[in-house]
Design an enzyme around this catalytic site. Structure first.
Site, PDB file in Angstrom:
ATOM      1  N   TYR A 161      32.978 -46.178 -19.919  1.00 39.14           N
ATOM      2  CA  TYR A 161      31.691 -45.990 -18.619  1.00 39.14           C
ATOM      3  C   TYR A 161      32.539 -44.782 -17.448  1.00 39.14           C
ATOM      4  O   TYR A 161      32.244 -44.463 -17.503  1.00 39.14           O
ATOM      5  CB  TYR A 161      31.129 -46.842 -18.595  1.00 39.14           C
ATOM      6  CG  TYR A 161      30.105 -47.100 -17.254  1.00 39.14           C
ATOM      7  CD1 TYR A 161      28.737 -45.976 -17.527  1.00 39.14           C
ATOM      8  CD2 TYR A 161      30.426 -47.159 -16.216  1.00 39.14           C
ATOM      9  CE1 TYR A 161      28.162 -46.433 -16.795  1.00 39.14           C
ATOM     10  CE2 TYR A 161      29.250 -47.504 -15.292  1.00 39.14           C
ATOM     11  CZ  TYR A 161      28.325 -46.777 -15.806  1.00 39.14           C
ATOM     12  OH  TYR A 161      27.337 -46.630 -14.320  1.00 39.14           O
ATOM     13  N   SER A 164      33.924 -41.932 -17.977  1.00 38.49           N
ATOM     14  CA  SER A 164      32.880 -41.051 -18.139  1.00 38.49           C
ATOM     15  C   SER A 164      31.917 -40.408 -16.653  1.00 38.49           C
ATOM     16  O   SER A 164      32.174 -39.045 -16.185  1.00 38.49           O
ATOM     17  CB  SER A 164      31.848 -41.428 -19.697  1.00 38.49           C
ATOM     18  OG  SER A 164      31.047 -42.924 -18.296  1.00 38.49           O
ATOM     19  N   LYS A 165      31.933 -41.608 -15.853  1.00 34.29           N
ATOM     20  CA  LYS A 165      32.057 -41.022 -14.255  1.00 34.29           C
ATOM     21  C   LYS A 165      32.252 -40.807 -13.922  1.00 34.29           C
ATOM     22  O   LYS A 165      31.808 -39.866 -13.134  1.00 34.29           O
ATOM     23  CB  LYS A 165      30.826 -42.498 -13.857  1.00 34.29           C
ATOM     24  CG  LYS A 165      30.129 -43.179 -14.754  1.00 34.29           C
ATOM     25  CD  LYS A 165      28.845 -42.070 -15.231  1.00 34.29           C
ATOM     26  CE  LYS A 165      27.124 -43.060 -15.561  1.00 34.29           C
ATOM     27  NZ  LYS A 165      25.977 -42.241 -14.910  1.00 34.29           N
TER      28      LYS A 165
HETATM   29  N1  LIG Z   1      22.436 -50.323 -12.405  1.00 32.05           N
HETATM   30  C1  LIG Z   1      23.763 -50.222 -11.635  1.00 32.05           C
HETATM   31  O1  LIG Z   1      23.975 -50.842 -11.200  1.00 32.05           O
HETATM   32  C2  LIG Z   1      24.247 -48.465 -12.128  1.00 32.05           C
HETATM   33  C3  LIG Z   1      25.532 -48.558 -10.495  1.00 32.05           C
HETATM   34  C4  LIG Z   1      26.132 -47.649 -10.873  1.00 32.05           C
HETATM   35  C5  LIG Z   1      25.037 -46.215 -12.008  1.00 32.05           C
HETATM   36  N2  LIG Z   1      23.934 -46.347 -11.949  1.00 32.05           N
HETATM   37  C6  LIG Z   1      23.484 -45.275 -13.072  1.00 32.05           C
HETATM   38  O2  LIG Z   1      22.743 -44.853 -12.315  1.00 32.05           O
HETATM   39  C7  LIG Z   1      21.920 -44.330 -13.949  1.00 32.05           C
HETATM   40  C8  LIG Z   1      20.934 -45.563 -14.389  1.00 32.05           C
HETATM   41  O3  LIG Z   1      20.806 -46.595 -14.695  1.00 32.05           O
HETATM   42  P1  LIG Z   1      19.709 -47.851 -14.307  1.00 32.05           P
HETATM   43  O4  LIG Z   1      20.279 -48.625 -13.917  1.00 32.05           O
HETATM   44  O5  LIG Z   1      18.655 -47.160 -13.676  1.00 32.05           O
HETATM   45  O6  LIG Z   1      19.780 -48.522 -15.706  1.00 32.05           O
HETATM   46  P2  LIG Z   1      18.049 -49.016 -16.640  1.00 32.05           P
HETATM   47  O7  LIG Z   1      17.672 -49.130 -15.739  1.00 32.05           O
HETATM   48  O8  LIG Z   1      19.140 -48.889 -17.858  1.00 32.05           O
HETATM   49  O9  LIG Z   1      17.522 -47.391 -17.004  1.00 32.05           O
HETATM   50  C9  LIG Z   1      18.332 -46.247 -17.440  1.00 32.05           C
HETATM   51  C10 LIG Z   1      17.490 -45.489 -18.737  1.00 32.05           C
HETATM   52  O10 LIG Z   1      18.023 -44.194 -19.140  1.00 32.05           O
HETATM   53  C11 LIG Z   1      17.031 -44.850 -20.227  1.00 32.05           C
HETATM   54  N3  LIG Z   1      19.024 -44.018 -21.757  1.00 32.05           N
HETATM   55  C12 LIG Z   1      18.694 -44.549 -21.960  1.00 32.05           C
HETATM   56  N4  LIG Z   1      20.161 -44.645 -23.455  1.00 32.05           N
HETATM   57  C13 LIG Z   1      19.572 -43.447 -23.150  1.00 32.05           C
HETATM   58  C14 LIG Z   1      20.175 -41.928 -24.368  1.00 32.05           C
HETATM   59  N5  LIG Z   1      20.993 -42.117 -24.729  1.00 32.05           N
HETATM   60  N6  LIG Z   1      18.652 -40.600 -24.561  1.00 32.05           N
HETATM   61  C15 LIG Z   1      18.040 -40.643 -23.049  1.00 32.05           C
HETATM   62  N7  LIG Z   1      18.108 -41.916 -22.206  1.00 32.05           N
HETATM   63  C16 LIG Z   1      18.529 -43.165 -21.866  1.00 32.05           C
HETATM   64  C17 LIG Z   1      16.769 -45.860 -21.004  1.00 32.05           C
HETATM   65  O11 LIG Z   1      15.466 -45.518 -21.083  1.00 32.05           O
HETATM   66  P3  LIG Z   1      15.711 -45.936 -23.066  1.00 32.05           P
HETATM   67  O12 LIG Z   1      17.358 -47.388 -23.147  1.00 32.05           O
HETATM   68  O13 LIG Z   1      14.158 -46.275 -24.012  1.00 32.05           O
HETATM   69  O14 LIG Z   1      16.316 -44.717 -23.580  1.00 32.05           O
HETATM   70  C18 LIG Z   1      16.071 -45.787 -19.436  1.00 32.05           C
HETATM   71  O15 LIG Z   1      15.282 -46.097 -18.938  1.00 32.05           O
HETATM   72  C19 LIG Z   1      22.334 -43.826 -14.873  1.00 32.05           C
HETATM   73  O16 LIG Z   1      23.463 -43.070 -14.836  1.00 32.05           O
HETATM   74  C20 LIG Z   1      23.445 -45.690 -14.868  1.00 32.05           C
HETATM   75  O17 LIG Z   1      26.026 -45.436 -15.289  1.00 32.05           O
HETATM   76  C21 LIG Z   1      23.683 -47.229 -12.431  1.00 32.05           C
END
Ligand SMILES: NC(=O)c1ccc[n+]([C@@H]2O[C@H](COP(=O)([O-])OP(=O)(O)OC[C@H]3O[C@@H](n4cnc5c(N)ncnc54)[C@H](OP(=O)(O)O)[C@@H]3O)[C@@H](O)[C@H]2O)c1
Length: 262
Positions: A161, A164-165
């Site tokens: 992960y 990738s980031k």
């Molecule tokens: N939360 C954190 O602490 C954090 C920290 C750093 C970076 N991020 C980044 O923020 C972004 C959003 O993450 P989040 O924390 O909001 O996560 P989340 O609440 O789990 O939401 C992820 C979203 O992506 C969709 N998704 C997952 N796999 C997918 C796929 N293969 N194709 C299309 N859609 C997909 C999910 O829907 P489905 O599963 O239904 O497809 C959901 O809508 C990501 O890039 C993550 O790496 C998050």
């Protein structure tokens, strides 16, 4: 004089991937409040339908599309569907990402590598390519990539992960450099801990009291004293998507509650 209207997304068309929950959901709603028509994806049609209904109830325009970010054949069709519905395409937010399992560098299997890289990096690259071709034809656009503080400083057990980031930060620079003359600005946001399913999955299998302990330990380690809420990422999204950031490209904004300050 700087006009506040430069933050407006009135008349713009945005596509936010992974918008059924978490940061993508907050961004889609924020873009709509700022005036944009918003196309939203995730893998599950009922989930994106629900977000589209939420946007429409607020008086906005939305297009829900189920699309797997790791399937390269989906990307051109997705961009076409947005243009067909709204007649233009201004903003792409590459937010969808996956981190399905934790594993040490010694235990990581090829399947985990392929799953993560396909969605988080290859999908982001080729969806950006499809979107940028349309933006170039139309005279410009904005691409916002969601990377992570893990792409800058690795945390244990999530090497693929994190890699990738880290690559997303370079993809942001590579696209920004080649597309600046086409008036396509490409920037990234690197969130730290944000309260979403992706974060909570890390301790999902622990007993509830231990989950609470870990959450408070994380919050205490953050200088601003709390785990971020998805809404706290939206201001930067609107800044990068709008004309307010007209002199910025190729950059990554770290939003981590001050953790990186030390
Ligand atoms: N939360 C954190 O602490 C954090 C920290 C750093 C970076 N991020 C980044 O923020 C972004 C959003 O993450 P989040 O924390 O909001 O996560 P989340 O609440 O789990 O939401 C992820 C979203 O992506 C969709 N998704 C997952 N796999 C997918 C796929 N293969 N194709 C299309 N859609 C997909 C999910 O829907 P489905 O599963 O239904 O497809 C959901 O809508 C990501 O890039 C993550 O790496 C998050």
């Amino acid at each position: 004089m700087f006009e506040l209207s430069r933050f407006s997304l009135e008349g713009r068309v945005a596509l936010v991937t992974g918008a059924s929950r978490g940061i993508g959901h907050a961004t889609a709603l924020g873009f709509s409040r700022a005036g944009a028509s918003v196309a939203i994806t995730s893998r599950k049609q009922p989930d994106v339908d629900a977000v589209a209904d939420e946007i429409r109830r607020m008086g906005g325009r939305a297009l829900p599309i189920a699309s797997h970010g790791g399937r390269m054949e989906n990307h051109a069709a997705l961009v076409d569907a947005v243009v067909k519905e709204f007649d233009r395409f201004d903003i792409l937010v590459n937010n969808a990402a996956t981190s399905p399992a934790m594993a040490s560098v010694l235990d990581t299997e090829e399947r985990l590598w392929d799953t993560i890289m396909n969605v988080n990096l290859k999908g982001l690259y080729f969806l950006s390519q499809a979107a940028a071709k349309v933006m170039k034809k139309n005279g410009g656009g904005r691409i916002i990539n969601v990377t992570s503080s893990d792409g800058i400083k690795a945390s244990q057990g999530r090497s693929v992960y994190a890699i990738s980031k880290a690559a997303v930060i370079m993809a942001t620079k590579a696209f920004a450099g080649e597309l600046a003359r086409d008036n396509i600005r490409v920037n990234a946001i690197a969130p730290g801990a944000v309260d979403t399913r992706l974060l909570n999955n890390i301790w999902l299998n622990l007993p509830e009291d231990q989950q609470e302990t870990i959450r408070s330990q994380i919050a205490e380690a953050i200088p601003l004293g709390h785990i971020g809420a998805p809404d706290e990422i939206v201001g930067a999204m609107i800044y990068l998507a709008s004309d307010a950031s007209s002199y910025l490209t190729g950059q990554t904004i770290l939003i981590d509650g001050g953790v990186s300050v030390g």
